[in-house]
Write a protein that holds these residues in place. Sequence first.
Motif, short mmCIF file in Angstrom:
data_model
loop_
_atom_site.label_atom_id
_atom_site.label_comp_id
_atom_site.label_asym_id
_atom_site.label_seq_id
_atom_site.Cartn_x
_atom_site.Cartn_y
_atom_site.Cartn_z
N PRO A 1 0.80 -1.23 0.00
CA PRO A 1 0.00 0.00 0.00
C PRO A 1 0.83 1.28 0.00
O PRO A 1 0.32 2.34 -0.36
CB PRO A 1 -0.81 -0.11 1.30
CG PRO A 1 -0.87 -1.56 1.59
CD PRO A 1 0.45 -2.10 1.13
N TYR A 2 2.10 1.17 0.40
CA TYR A 2 2.94 2.36 0.55
C TYR A 2 3.88 2.59 -0.61
O TYR A 2 4.64 3.56 -0.63
CB TYR A 2 3.72 2.27 1.86
CG TYR A 2 2.81 2.03 3.05
CD1 TYR A 2 1.95 3.01 3.51
CD2 TYR A 2 2.81 0.80 3.69
CE1 TYR A 2 1.11 2.79 4.58
CE2 TYR A 2 1.97 0.56 4.77
CZ TYR A 2 1.12 1.56 5.20
OH TYR A 2 0.27 1.32 6.26
N ILE A 3 3.87 1.67 -1.58
CA ILE A 3 4.65 1.84 -2.81
C ILE A 3 3.65 2.10 -3.93
O ILE A 3 2.90 1.19 -4.32
CB ILE A 3 5.50 0.59 -3.11
CG1 ILE A 3 6.53 0.38 -2.00
CG2 ILE A 3 6.20 0.73 -4.46
CD1 ILE A 3 7.37 -0.89 -2.17
N PRO A 4 3.57 3.33 -4.44
CA PRO A 4 2.50 3.68 -5.37
C PRO A 4 2.67 3.18 -6.79
O PRO A 4 1.72 3.21 -7.57
CB PRO A 4 2.53 5.22 -5.34
CG PRO A 4 3.96 5.56 -5.04
CD PRO A 4 4.44 4.48 -4.11
N ASP A 5 3.86 2.71 -7.15
CA ASP A 5 4.13 2.31 -8.53
C ASP A 5 3.34 1.05 -8.90
O ASP A 5 3.51 0.00 -8.29
CB ASP A 5 5.63 2.05 -8.71
CG ASP A 5 6.47 3.20 -8.19
OD1 ASP A 5 6.36 4.30 -8.76
OD2 ASP A 5 7.19 3.01 -7.18
N GLU A 6 2.49 1.17 -9.93
CA GLU A 6 1.65 0.06 -10.35
C GLU A 6 2.37 -0.84 -11.35
O GLU A 6 2.98 -0.36 -12.31
CB GLU A 6 0.34 0.58 -10.94
CG GLU A 6 -0.54 1.28 -9.91
CD GLU A 6 -1.92 1.64 -10.45
OE1 GLU A 6 -2.22 1.30 -11.62
OE2 GLU A 6 -2.71 2.24 -9.69
N ALA A 7 2.27 -2.13 -11.10
CA ALA A 7 2.87 -3.11 -12.01
C ALA A 7 1.89 -3.52 -13.11
O ALA A 7 2.27 -4.21 -14.05
CB ALA A 7 3.31 -4.35 -11.23
N GLY A 8 0.64 -3.11 -12.98
CA GLY A 8 -0.40 -3.45 -13.95
C GLY A 8 -1.76 -3.18 -13.35
O GLY A 8 -1.87 -2.65 -12.24
N ASN A 9 -2.79 -3.56 -14.09
CA ASN A 9 -4.16 -3.37 -13.61
C ASN A 9 -4.97 -4.60 -13.97
O ASN A 9 -4.88 -5.11 -15.11
CB ASN A 9 -4.77 -2.12 -14.26
CG ASN A 9 -6.09 -1.72 -13.62
OD1 ASN A 9 -7.10 -2.43 -13.71
ND2 ASN A 9 -6.08 -0.57 -12.94
N VAL A 10 -5.75 -5.10 -13.01
CA VAL A 10 -6.50 -6.34 -13.22
C VAL A 10 -7.61 -6.18 -14.23
O VAL A 10 -8.20 -7.18 -14.67
CB VAL A 10 -7.06 -6.88 -11.89
CG1 VAL A 10 -5.94 -7.24 -10.93
CG2 VAL A 10 -8.03 -5.88 -11.24
#
Length: 440
Positions: free
Chosen positions: A287-296
């Motif tokens: 929750p504290y790392i905002p970088d998204e690896a993708g989106n479901v």
Amino acid sequence: MEGFNAHAAPTITGKGAVHDLYLLAINLTRRCNLRCPHCYLDAGTLRDGSQDELRTTEVQELLNDVASRSNETMVVLTGGEPLLRMDLEDIIAFGAERGLAMVVGTNGTALTDRRVRSLKQAGALGVGISLDSLDETYHDHFRGLAGSWQKTLAGIEACRRHALSFQIHFSITDANAHELPAMIDFARACGARVLNIFFLVCTGRGESMSDISPLRCEQVLRALVAAQSQHTDIIIRARCAPHFKRIAHQHDPDSRLNRISGRDGDGCIAGIHYCRITPEGGVTACPYIPDEAGNVRQQRLLDIWDHGSEFQRLRVPVLRGKCGDCEYHLLCGGCRARPRALDGDLMGADPLCAYVPKGGRAIVPLSDIEGPCIHWDSEASLRLARVPAFLRRLIKKRAEAYVAALGEALVTADHLATLSARRFGGNGPKRPGFFKEPQK
């Protein structure tokens, strides 16, 4: 929390590393009935939520995806405040029917008798309840709403009345660290299975808050190690402070249990065995790392989990600063969210750690050491098979470390009973077949 299942299909990265998804947190909504200044979620949509929040069917689809690989994963439904989602029980039931361990993270203020019964009937394994002080005024200020402390205590009592297992989550700062002994006593007295001590990561609205100081953090972590040794009837754990592993090793360097890597479950597992899904479907390491690896909404969760570039960096970290120089970097590794929040360097030194590396040889986790082959006798294997899937891996690892420390090579039912008594005293999990046979 970990599980062990011979039929799981693990993810392999690097030199034989296994990256099973032990823990999945789903932020179901941004709505909340409190106004906590330290919350990592944006305050703008607290009242009304977001029109883009995942629909019931979308959450169910990703749970299907997780269960298609293994039932070892524990799923934490959180928010915002997840009890504001009227489909919460439907989601719980869907996951539970597929063998997933479904739990709820809540501020506890809406845990009425009726809602607790509803959650239990749906198949919730338990709830985590945030309680940040035994001082009503402090808690209400910390949570941003007068009267929240009373409602949270009423929620705890409702869980007790209806035998819904619960944990207490205590966010610790310089202002309330002195309450730790009293909070441990309270958690034991009220019947909590676990007391999780959360060390704030200053992101979101928490950026304006003062966190706990490194020196105070060190003192608290040492107190936690001592408290867990003293109190065997409750699990006491540090959260978002992986240097707990260093302190545990310093406390007892000869313990094989303290040579289990924090990346295996009791340190930081962000991107390694844990990820978070935002209300809009974004997948991040924590929750504290905002970088998204993708989106479901665009990819299967497991595809993102297996191949996300952010996760790969965390699984094979190249640490900088004193974290990279530290002899404990294989056991601990530091929090990656704090340096990311501080100056954008995901691999930088954890600013909450006060330890100065001594420059010695790296302390190698047991998993990286050739050791004796540990076997299980038939009775011990049977009892392990009866343990809930999400717990098996942790119990298996700890049992084998314990037996190896005794100079033995065979895990027996007596070993399991001894470990259970050490951990829980006379208040172990009341599950049929969990280390002892059910009463006839």
